[in-house]
Scaffold this motif. Sequence first.
Motif, PDB file in Angstrom:
ATOM      1  N   CYS A   1       1.038  -1.405   0.105  1.00  0.00           N
ATOM      2  CA  CYS A   1       0.091  -0.037   0.236  1.00  0.00           C
ATOM      3  C   CYS A   1       0.587   1.050  -0.459  1.00  0.00           C
ATOM      4  N   VAL A   2      -0.465   2.340  -0.265  1.00  0.00           N
ATOM      5  CA  VAL A   2       1.247   3.605  -0.710  1.00  0.00           C
ATOM      6  C   VAL A   2       0.559   4.345   0.764  1.00  0.00           C
ATOM      7  N   ALA A   3       1.402   4.697   1.673  1.00  0.00           N
ATOM      8  CA  ALA A   3       1.569   5.846   2.554  1.00  0.00           C
ATOM      9  C   ALA A   3       1.841   7.487   2.319  1.00  0.00           C
ATOM     10  N   GLU A   4       0.999   8.442   1.859  1.00  0.00           N
ATOM     11  CA  GLU A   4       0.985   9.706   1.543  1.00  0.00           C
ATOM     12  C   GLU A   4       1.946  10.051   2.677  1.00  0.00           C
ATOM     13  N   ALA A   5       2.990  10.621   1.612  1.00  0.00           N
ATOM     14  CA  ALA A   5       3.583  11.616   2.486  1.00  0.00           C
ATOM     15  C   ALA A   5       2.568  13.151   3.860  1.00  0.00           C
ATOM     16  N   ALA A   6       3.004  12.548   5.238  1.00  0.00           N
ATOM     17  CA  ALA A   6       2.879  13.269   5.502  1.00  0.00           C
ATOM     18  C   ALA A   6       1.766  12.711   6.396  1.00  0.00           C
ATOM     19  N   LEU A   7       0.447  11.445   6.015  1.00  0.00           N
ATOM     20  CA  LEU A   7      -0.105  10.957   6.327  1.00  0.00           C
ATOM     21  C   LEU A   7      -0.185  10.089   7.171  1.00  0.00           C
ATOM     22  N   PRO A   8      -0.395   9.707   8.191  1.00  0.00           N
ATOM     23  CA  PRO A   8      -0.703   8.435   9.052  1.00  0.00           C
ATOM     24  C   PRO A   8      -1.257   7.341   8.592  1.00  0.00           C
ATOM     25  N   ARG A   9      -0.794   6.431   8.161  1.00  0.00           N
ATOM     26  CA  ARG A   9      -0.630   4.855   7.539  1.00  0.00           C
ATOM     27  C   ARG A   9      -1.012   4.040   8.933  1.00  0.00           C
ATOM     28  N   VAL A  10      -2.371   3.158   8.831  1.00  0.00           N
ATOM     29  CA  VAL A  10      -2.468   2.755  10.111  1.00  0.00           C
ATOM     30  C   VAL A  10      -2.729   0.330   9.385  1.00  0.00           C
ATOM     31  N   PHE A  11      -1.881   0.385  10.382  1.00  0.00           N
ATOM     32  CA  PHE A  11      -2.090  -1.121  10.689  1.00  0.00           C
ATOM     33  C   PHE A  11      -2.620  -2.278  12.002  1.00  0.00           C
ATOM     34  N   SER A  12      -2.778  -3.656  11.301  1.00  0.00           N
ATOM     35  CA  SER A  12      -3.181  -4.341  12.702  1.00  0.00           C
ATOM     36  C   SER A  12      -2.488  -5.667  12.173  1.00  0.00           C
TER      37      SER A  12
ATOM     38  N   SER B   1       5.197   9.693   7.431  1.00  0.00           N
ATOM     39  CA  SER B   1       6.449  10.000   6.474  1.00  0.00           C
ATOM     40  C   SER B   1       6.360  11.053   6.169  1.00  0.00           C
ATOM     41  N   ASP B   2       6.941  12.446   6.503  1.00  0.00           N
ATOM     42  CA  ASP B   2       6.539  13.415   6.637  1.00  0.00           C
ATOM     43  C   ASP B   2       6.980  13.739   5.583  1.00  0.00           C
ATOM     44  N   SER B   3       8.023  13.398   4.524  1.00  0.00           N
ATOM     45  CA  SER B   3       9.040  13.930   3.667  1.00  0.00           C
ATOM     46  C   SER B   3       7.992  13.712   2.451  1.00  0.00           C
ATOM     47  N   VAL B   4       8.137  11.836   2.237  1.00  0.00           N
ATOM     48  CA  VAL B   4       7.812  11.972   0.349  1.00  0.00           C
ATOM     49  C   VAL B   4       6.928  10.644   1.062  1.00  0.00           C
ATOM     50  N   SER B   5       6.399  10.363  -0.140  1.00  0.00           N
ATOM     51  CA  SER B   5       5.824   8.860  -0.484  1.00  0.00           C
ATOM     52  C   SER B   5       5.870   7.744  -0.462  1.00  0.00           C
ATOM     53  N   LEU B   6       5.908   6.803  -0.020  1.00  0.00           N
ATOM     54  CA  LEU B   6       6.605   5.908   0.006  1.00  0.00           C
ATOM     55  C   LEU B   6       5.590   4.636   0.071  1.00  0.00           C
ATOM     56  N   THR B   7       5.860   3.894  -0.548  1.00  0.00           N
ATOM     57  CA  THR B   7       4.756   2.015  -0.769  1.00  0.00           C
ATOM     58  C   THR B   7       5.560   1.256   0.324  1.00  0.00           C
ATOM     59  N   LEU B   8       4.785   0.633   1.175  1.00  0.00           N
ATOM     60  CA  LEU B   8       4.838  -0.087   2.034  1.00  0.00           C
ATOM     61  C   LEU B   8       4.902  -1.739   1.145  1.00  0.00           C
TER      62      LEU B   8
END
Length: 245
Positions: A128-139, A230-237
Amino acid sequence: MRRFQFWRLIGEQVTFYAGVEYTASNPERFPLSDYEQRDPARFMPLDARKLRGFAAGYYASGADGVYLFNFFVPRARQLFPDHETRFELLKELRDPDRLRGKPKTYTLTAGGNHWKYQGVDGPDQVPCVAEAALPRVFSMLLASEPESRPIDVTVFVEGEPGNQLKDLRLHINEFSAGHALEIHSVADEFLADSPQDGNTSRNTKPVKKILFRARSKMLLDGRNRITFQSDSVSLTLLTIEVRVN
């Protein structure tokens, strides 16, 4: 599904056993068959830490027991001659009390379009993609641990996270694990060769692993909320590993 929900559907007289396939894989990276030549560490029967993590997480979530599917002997398939199946672990896996406090690895695995058992233990959370400066939540299913056990969390990503460790942050439940400590390139087990056969399931993008340090008091029995930002760049987890050391 939580155990009480399972019982509500079929009744409390049915025993709940959690099962696991033989590999903790991310088939979006490259075909499953490639794992058999690349990476023994992702085969459950060869890895004591992953076996303990699988069992401990499901016991903590209410399972009555666990079972292992395709618990194979690698030499019978001419694979990994330097690795032996960890049969001695079987006596540990039947007792959750024997698992607590021992080294283990919990893995957030990926289903993906090319995985033959789609929907198992779903919904799929990665890639999934974690967009820059947005929290991505997993379980993740985890077990509580004695306070003395050090915990490492490794987040595997596609993309270039940069060198600003303070821009990469992690929370476990309501606790902050702070910013990243280290970033490393990942060895070949996550990388595919340049595709020559047109197989679209292969992926040649570089992968990085981001290391965080956590404390055992952050872990709860059952489902745990892992939040990455990730505050600065979007990343694929691609996956997350929680290691009890």
